[in-house]
Design an enzyme around this catalytic site. Structure first.
Site, PDB file in Angstrom:
ATOM      1  N   ASP A 103       0.844  -1.200   0.000  1.00  0.00           N
ATOM      2  CA  ASP A 103       0.000   0.000   0.000  1.00  0.00           C
ATOM      3  C   ASP A 103       0.877   1.247   0.000  1.00  0.00           C
ATOM      4  O   ASP A 103       2.028   1.206   0.430  1.00  0.00           O
ATOM      5  CB  ASP A 103      -0.880   0.032   1.254  1.00  0.00           C
ATOM      6  CG  ASP A 103      -1.881  -1.116   1.274  1.00  0.00           C
ATOM      7  OD1 ASP A 103      -2.171  -1.675   0.204  1.00  0.00           O
ATOM      8  OD2 ASP A 103      -2.342  -1.453   2.381  1.00  0.00           O
TER       9      ASP A 103
HETATM   10  N1  URA Z   1      -1.278  -5.870   4.041  1.00  0.00           N
HETATM   11  C1  URA Z   1      -1.768  -4.615   4.007  1.00  0.00           C
HETATM   12  O1  URA Z   1      -2.803  -4.322   4.607  1.00  0.00           O
HETATM   13  N2  URA Z   1      -1.083  -3.686   3.296  1.00  0.00           N
HETATM   14  C2  URA Z   1       0.081  -3.939   2.651  1.00  0.00           C
HETATM   15  O2  URA Z   1       0.669  -3.041   2.040  1.00  0.00           O
HETATM   16  C3  URA Z   1       0.583  -5.259   2.700  1.00  0.00           C
HETATM   17  C4  URA Z   1      -0.123  -6.200   3.410  1.00  0.00           C
END
Ligand code: URA
Length: 237
Positions: A103
């Site tokens: 993310d």
């Molecule tokens: N899980 C999440 O919620 N975000 C990420 O970036 C990776 C795993």
């Protein structure tokens, strides 16, 4: 392989552009200037310099990046710069892609490659590559939450509960969570499912490959053979 072809294969642009770089004296090979585009070199262990930057010939590119916060894992980012802007142009030219996405606000270990088979293998659900996240939580962690994460939590739109492979509490608000899958927002959704909330998220390990302590956010590094083996999937039973 001819020098012109070598530069082209390594992402320095069209054959014509590579020829012109060589003819203009911008290229050395193994420390010796070479301005003849058709000179032949053995690519094994070959080091070449283009405009003062030294590269090693690599048939395929495998690298790691310490993703900083506020970068998007996309070639067409919407709100923040792209992680690809952190890489040198020849790597982009040779089509390096990230393996899975983090993310925008997640930091840490991200692997990239131009080897389509490797990307496919690393991303396939058939191979379970464990990934470890350092999760900073809004609320204090407790045993009930850890047990629920280990036993499996039901996420919206998933057919059945999903369990963490490991959930190791580090302090009141810090957890190391190991997951076998890479579902959308998985860590955030799993923590929400146990009535907690992710405040900060960092990926610290893929397979047996740790995020190196000396790789600063925004920096990248080639994977050597040992690192590549450490990151590579072992077939699940
Ligand atoms: N899980 C999440 O919620 N975000 C990420 O970036 C990776 C795993």
């Amino acid at each position: 392989m001819q020098l012109e072809r070598i530069l082209h294969a390594q992402g320095f642009g069209s054959r014509k552009l590579c020829r012109s770089l060589i003819r203009h004296g911008e290229v050395s090979v193994n420390g010796q200037p070479c301005d003849f585009p058709f000179e032949e070199f053995d690519t094994e262990q070959l080091e070449f310099t283009v405009r003062g930057v030294t590269w090693q010939y690599r048939t395929q590119a495998y690298l790691m990046l310490n993703k900083p916060a506020h970068y998007e894992c996309s070639h067409k980012p919407q709100h923040h710069p792209s992680i690809f802007s952190l890489l040198p142009a020849p790597l982009l030219e040779r089509g390096v892609q990230c393996i899975g996405r983090l993310d925008e606000d997640t930091t840490g270990l991200l692997l990239l490659s131009d080897d389509g088979q490797f990307i496919h293998r690393m991303s396939s659900p058939k191979w379970k590559v464990p990934k470890v996240y350092a999760v900073t939580t809004k609320h204090p962690l407790d045993d009930a939450q850890l047990q629920a994460l280990l036993q499996g939590v039901q996420l919206l739109d998933e057919p059945g509960p999903i369990a963490a492979l490991a959930a190791e509490q580090q302090d009141s608000h810090l957890l190391h969570l190991t997951l076998a899958e890479g579902k959308y927002h998985q860590v955030k959704r799993m923590l929400a499912a146990v009535s907690n909330r992710v405040e900060a998220l960092q990926r610290i390990r893929i397979g047996a490959l740790d995020l190196p302590a000396d790789l600063a956010p925004g920096e990248w590094r080639w994977l050597d053979a040992d690192m590549l083996a450490a990151a590579s999937p072992q077939r699940s039973a």
